[in-house]
Design a protein around this motif. Structure first.
Motif, PDB file in Angstrom:
ATOM      1  N   ASP A 194       5.507  -8.655  -1.187  1.00 23.44           N
ATOM      2  CA  ASP A 194       6.206  -7.608  -0.447  1.00 23.44           C
ATOM      3  C   ASP A 194       5.290  -6.422  -0.163  1.00 23.44           C
ATOM      4  O   ASP A 194       5.186  -5.958   0.978  1.00 23.44           O
ATOM      5  CB  ASP A 194       7.428  -7.131  -1.232  1.00 23.44           C
ATOM      6  CG  ASP A 194       8.537  -8.165  -1.268  1.00 23.44           C
ATOM      7  OD1 ASP A 194       8.542  -9.048  -0.384  1.00 23.44           O
ATOM      8  OD2 ASP A 194       9.387  -8.095  -2.166  1.00 23.44           O
ATOM      9  N   TRP A 195       4.620  -5.911  -1.204  1.00 25.44           N
ATOM     10  CA  TRP A 195       3.795  -4.711  -1.022  1.00 25.44           C
ATOM     11  C   TRP A 195       2.541  -5.002  -0.205  1.00 25.44           C
ATOM     12  O   TRP A 195       2.110  -4.175   0.593  1.00 25.44           O
ATOM     13  CB  TRP A 195       3.416  -4.116  -2.375  1.00 25.44           C
ATOM     14  CG  TRP A 195       4.544  -3.455  -3.089  1.00 25.44           C
ATOM     15  CD1 TRP A 195       4.969  -3.687  -4.366  1.00 25.44           C
ATOM     16  CD2 TRP A 195       5.419  -2.446  -2.577  1.00 25.44           C
ATOM     17  NE1 TRP A 195       6.042  -2.894  -4.678  1.00 25.44           N
ATOM     18  CE2 TRP A 195       6.342  -2.115  -3.593  1.00 25.44           C
ATOM     19  CE3 TRP A 195       5.516  -1.789  -1.342  1.00 25.44           C
ATOM     20  CZ2 TRP A 195       7.336  -1.163  -3.416  1.00 25.44           C
ATOM     21  CZ3 TRP A 195       6.515  -0.838  -1.178  1.00 25.44           C
ATOM     22  CH2 TRP A 195       7.408  -0.532  -2.194  1.00 25.44           C
ATOM     23  N   GLN A 196       1.936  -6.195  -0.405  1.00 22.23           N
ATOM     24  CA  GLN A 196       0.739  -6.518   0.364  1.00 22.23           C
ATOM     25  C   GLN A 196       1.055  -6.631   1.852  1.00 22.23           C
ATOM     26  O   GLN A 196       0.314  -6.111   2.698  1.00 22.23           O
ATOM     27  CB  GLN A 196       0.124  -7.820  -0.135  1.00 22.23           C
ATOM     28  CG  GLN A 196      -1.081  -8.312   0.673  1.00 22.23           C
ATOM     29  CD  GLN A 196      -2.228  -7.337   0.716  1.00 22.23           C
ATOM     30  OE1 GLN A 196      -3.118  -7.378  -0.106  1.00 22.23           O
ATOM     31  NE2 GLN A 196      -2.238  -6.419   1.682  1.00 22.23           N
ATOM     32  N   TRP A 237      -6.470  -5.103  -2.800  1.00 14.86           N
ATOM     33  CA  TRP A 237      -5.535  -5.284  -1.691  1.00 14.86           C
ATOM     34  C   TRP A 237      -6.286  -5.692  -0.420  1.00 14.86           C
ATOM     35  O   TRP A 237      -7.466  -5.365  -0.256  1.00 14.86           O
ATOM     36  CB  TRP A 237      -4.792  -3.987  -1.376  1.00 14.86           C
ATOM     37  CG  TRP A 237      -3.991  -3.392  -2.474  1.00 14.86           C
ATOM     38  CD1 TRP A 237      -4.396  -2.425  -3.355  1.00 14.86           C
ATOM     39  CD2 TRP A 237      -2.637  -3.689  -2.823  1.00 14.86           C
ATOM     40  NE1 TRP A 237      -3.375  -2.102  -4.216  1.00 14.86           N
ATOM     41  CE2 TRP A 237      -2.279  -2.860  -3.914  1.00 14.86           C
ATOM     42  CE3 TRP A 237      -1.677  -4.568  -2.303  1.00 14.86           C
ATOM     43  CZ2 TRP A 237      -1.014  -2.891  -4.502  1.00 14.86           C
ATOM     44  CZ3 TRP A 237      -0.418  -4.601  -2.884  1.00 14.86           C
ATOM     45  CH2 TRP A 237      -0.097  -3.774  -3.974  1.00 14.86           C
ATOM     46  N   ARG A 251      -6.520  -4.861   3.502  1.00  9.92           N
ATOM     47  CA  ARG A 251      -6.114  -3.834   4.451  1.00  9.92           C
ATOM     48  C   ARG A 251      -7.092  -3.805   5.619  1.00  9.92           C
ATOM     49  O   ARG A 251      -8.195  -4.348   5.544  1.00  9.92           O
ATOM     50  CB  ARG A 251      -5.993  -2.462   3.778  1.00  9.92           C
ATOM     51  CG  ARG A 251      -7.300  -1.811   3.384  1.00  9.92           C
ATOM     52  CD  ARG A 251      -7.034  -0.482   2.678  1.00  9.92           C
ATOM     53  NE  ARG A 251      -6.329   0.479   3.521  1.00  9.92           N
ATOM     54  CZ  ARG A 251      -5.755   1.589   3.053  1.00  9.92           C
ATOM     55  NH1 ARG A 251      -5.787   1.869   1.761  1.00  9.92           N
ATOM     56  NH2 ARG A 251      -5.158   2.423   3.869  1.00  9.92           N
ATOM     57  N   PHE A 261      -1.913   1.603  -4.284  1.00  3.43           N
ATOM     58  CA  PHE A 261      -0.890   1.593  -3.247  1.00  3.43           C
ATOM     59  C   PHE A 261       0.456   1.402  -3.928  1.00  3.43           C
ATOM     60  O   PHE A 261       0.618   0.508  -4.760  1.00  3.43           O
ATOM     61  CB  PHE A 261      -1.151   0.459  -2.252  1.00  3.43           C
ATOM     62  CG  PHE A 261      -0.102   0.326  -1.181  1.00  3.43           C
ATOM     63  CD1 PHE A 261       0.111   1.347  -0.259  1.00  3.43           C
ATOM     64  CD2 PHE A 261       0.696  -0.814  -1.093  1.00  3.43           C
ATOM     65  CE1 PHE A 261       1.086   1.235   0.728  1.00  3.43           C
ATOM     66  CE2 PHE A 261       1.671  -0.939  -0.114  1.00  3.43           C
ATOM     67  CZ  PHE A 261       1.862   0.091   0.792  1.00  3.43           C
ATOM     68  N   GLN A 262       1.390   2.282  -3.602  1.00  2.00           N
ATOM     69  CA  GLN A 262       2.714   2.269  -4.230  1.00  2.00           C
ATOM     70  C   GLN A 262       2.615   2.324  -5.752  1.00  2.00           C
ATOM     71  O   GLN A 262       3.388   1.678  -6.469  1.00  2.00           O
ATOM     72  CB  GLN A 262       3.496   1.026  -3.786  1.00  2.00           C
ATOM     73  CG  GLN A 262       3.818   0.989  -2.311  1.00  2.00           C
ATOM     74  CD  GLN A 262       4.725   2.143  -1.876  1.00  2.00           C
ATOM     75  OE1 GLN A 262       5.607   2.534  -2.619  1.00  2.00           O
ATOM     76  NE2 GLN A 262       4.486   2.675  -0.689  1.00  2.00           N
ATOM     77  N   HIS A 315       3.446  -5.133   3.362  1.00  2.00           N
ATOM     78  CA  HIS A 315       3.763  -3.776   3.821  1.00  2.00           C
ATOM     79  C   HIS A 315       2.489  -2.995   4.126  1.00  2.00           C
ATOM     80  O   HIS A 315       2.396  -2.298   5.148  1.00  2.00           O
ATOM     81  CB  HIS A 315       4.589  -3.067   2.753  1.00  2.00           C
ATOM     82  CG  HIS A 315       5.175  -1.769   3.197  1.00  2.00           C
ATOM     83  ND1 HIS A 315       5.793  -1.603   4.425  1.00  2.00           N
ATOM     84  CD2 HIS A 315       5.238  -0.551   2.583  1.00  2.00           C
ATOM     85  CE1 HIS A 315       6.216  -0.349   4.545  1.00  2.00           C
ATOM     86  NE2 HIS A 315       5.882   0.302   3.455  1.00  2.00           N
ATOM     87  N   LEU A 316       1.480  -3.123   3.264  1.00  5.47           N
ATOM     88  CA  LEU A 316       0.210  -2.419   3.491  1.00  5.47           C
ATOM     89  C   LEU A 316      -0.472  -2.940   4.754  1.00  5.47           C
ATOM     90  O   LEU A 316      -1.040  -2.151   5.528  1.00  5.47           O
ATOM     91  CB  LEU A 316      -0.706  -2.577   2.279  1.00  5.47           C
ATOM     92  CG  LEU A 316      -2.081  -1.902   2.379  1.00  5.47           C
ATOM     93  CD1 LEU A 316      -1.945  -0.403   2.626  1.00  5.47           C
ATOM     94  CD2 LEU A 316      -2.908  -2.162   1.123  1.00  5.47           C
ATOM     95  N   THR A 329      -2.643   4.907   5.760  1.00  2.00           N
ATOM     96  CA  THR A 329      -1.217   4.896   5.998  1.00  2.00           C
ATOM     97  C   THR A 329      -0.778   6.325   6.323  1.00  2.00           C
ATOM     98  O   THR A 329      -1.525   7.290   6.113  1.00  2.00           O
ATOM     99  CB  THR A 329      -0.451   4.393   4.766  1.00  2.00           C
ATOM    100  OG1 THR A 329      -0.603   5.351   3.706  1.00  2.00           O
ATOM    101  CG2 THR A 329      -0.996   3.045   4.297  1.00  2.00           C
ATOM    102  N   GLU A 339       6.777  -9.546  -5.911  1.00  2.00           N
ATOM    103  CA  GLU A 339       6.564  -8.140  -5.589  1.00  2.00           C
ATOM    104  C   GLU A 339       5.243  -7.925  -4.863  1.00  2.00           C
ATOM    105  O   GLU A 339       5.166  -7.112  -3.935  1.00  2.00           O
ATOM    106  CB  GLU A 339       6.611  -7.297  -6.863  1.00  2.00           C
ATOM    107  CG  GLU A 339       6.579  -5.802  -6.610  1.00  2.00           C
ATOM    108  CD  GLU A 339       6.691  -4.985  -7.880  1.00  2.00           C
ATOM    109  OE1 GLU A 339       7.033  -3.799  -7.782  1.00  2.00           O
ATOM    110  OE2 GLU A 339       6.434  -5.545  -8.958  1.00  2.00           O
ATOM    111  N   PHE A 340       4.195  -8.639  -5.286  1.00  2.00           N
ATOM    112  CA  PHE A 340       2.905  -8.482  -4.617  1.00  2.00           C
ATOM    113  C   PHE A 340       3.009  -8.878  -3.155  1.00  2.00           C
ATOM    114  O   PHE A 340       2.461  -8.192  -2.278  1.00  2.00           O
ATOM    115  CB  PHE A 340       1.831  -9.329  -5.297  1.00  2.00           C
ATOM    116  CG  PHE A 340       0.515  -9.320  -4.558  1.00  2.00           C
ATOM    117  CD1 PHE A 340      -0.330  -8.222  -4.636  1.00  2.00           C
ATOM    118  CD2 PHE A 340       0.135 -10.390  -3.764  1.00  2.00           C
ATOM    119  CE1 PHE A 340      -1.535  -8.201  -3.940  1.00  2.00           C
ATOM    120  CE2 PHE A 340      -1.071 -10.371  -3.068  1.00  2.00           C
ATOM    121  CZ  PHE A 340      -1.902  -9.277  -3.165  1.00  2.00           C
TER     122      PHE A 340
END
Length: 294
Positions: A43-45, A229, A231, A222-223, A47-48, A242, A40-41
């Protein structure tokens, strides 16, 4: 399934790789049997990183980024590929040939190599992501292959090179970034005279002047997840927002403006009420007073 037949038929004289070698439509975008799919990390990382990757020197139509997308890099071994956790390219159309979303990134078709690659370390991928140039050979363990289900069966002379060699020597990607959420360690390597050199970071940040962007560690939510994170930030050192963050910022600014307007109206009314009270205490009719002032 791969529909392209090998060896690749050639013309006489030999044609350009872009015209004669397989395209993204011929090469697979993934191997279903690959172990170690992103958590999951990852995916979200990724995405950010995508949401905040906006180099100011390039129009949006000339910026491409992707996560877990195969990069095919060797015209002599068209099936050899690497799949970064995230990578960004500038100076290439956002859409393949300006018309289609990509299934894979095929360098002999694109003509532009990625500018920055990010790998998110995990216990099972650290040695492959960092390579023996960074981790001493004495610490290495037997190779398990990259997980595409085929490499371990290849003869030694035909074994694909490791990520480090591909990124540094073949694709010559200017920036290679690795981050471990387990140790919160960010490491950035910059290509210098055909070899990666690790950069010394300031406050967990690195500025990439060629992009007009910086990459750094940000503690925030985030999310719905508050953690550390990666960024992008701008030339003023501000984190790039974002679209959802910009919308919340606009809503908060509008709320603050409305609150300030309400406070000004209440203050004006309080001043008026105080003046009318003083007039009454002086025996002056407020209505008559304001008509005379009129």
């Amino acid at each position: 399934m791969v529909s392209f037949n090998y060896p690749t038929p050639q013309t006489d004289p030999l044609g350009l790789p872009k015209e004669t070698l397989p395209t993204m439509y011929d090469l697979p975008s993934e191997y279903p049997e690959e172990p170690g799919l992103p958590d999951e990390f990852h995916d979200w990382q990724a995405h950010l990183l995508s949401l905040t990757f906006c180099p100011p020197h390039y129009p949006l139509s000339q910026i491409f980024y992707a996560s877990d997308l195969n990069i095919y890099y060797d015209v002599h071994h068209p099936l050899w590929h690497k799949r970064p956790d995230w990578f960004g390219v500038v100076g290439v159309p956002r859409l393949y040939n300006d018309v289609d979303m990509r299934l894979s990134y095929v360098v002999w078709q694109e003509g532009v190599n990625p500018f920055v690659v990010v790998e998110l370390l995990s216990p099972g991928t650290e040695r492959e992501d960092l390579g023996e140039q960074v981790i001493p050979a004495s610490d290495s363990q037997p190779e398990q292959g990259e997980g595409n289900g085929q490499e371990s069966q290849l003869p030694a002379e035909d074994k694909p090179p490791r990520k480090w060699q591909v990124y540094e020597q073949i694709l010559q990607i200017p920036y290679y970034v690795v981050f471990s959420r387990y140790t919160n360690q960010l490491r950035v390597f910059k290509l210098n005279e055909a070899h990666y050199q690790e950069l010394e970071l300031q406050d967990g940040r690195v500025w990439m002047s060629e992009l007009g962007l910086g990459l750094g560690l940000w503690q925030g939510e985030f999310q719905g997840i508050n953690c550390l994170w990666l960024r992008w930030y701008d030339a003023q050192g501000n984190w790039i927002l974002t679209e959802a963050e910009r919308e919340r910022q606009r809503a908060e600014q509008e709320r603050q403006r409305a609150e300030q307007e309400r406070q000004r109206a209440e203050a004006a009314q309080a001043q008026l009420d105080a003046l009318m009270e003083r007039l009454r205490e002086s025996g002056i009719d407020p209505d008559t007073f304001f008509q005379d002032q009129g």
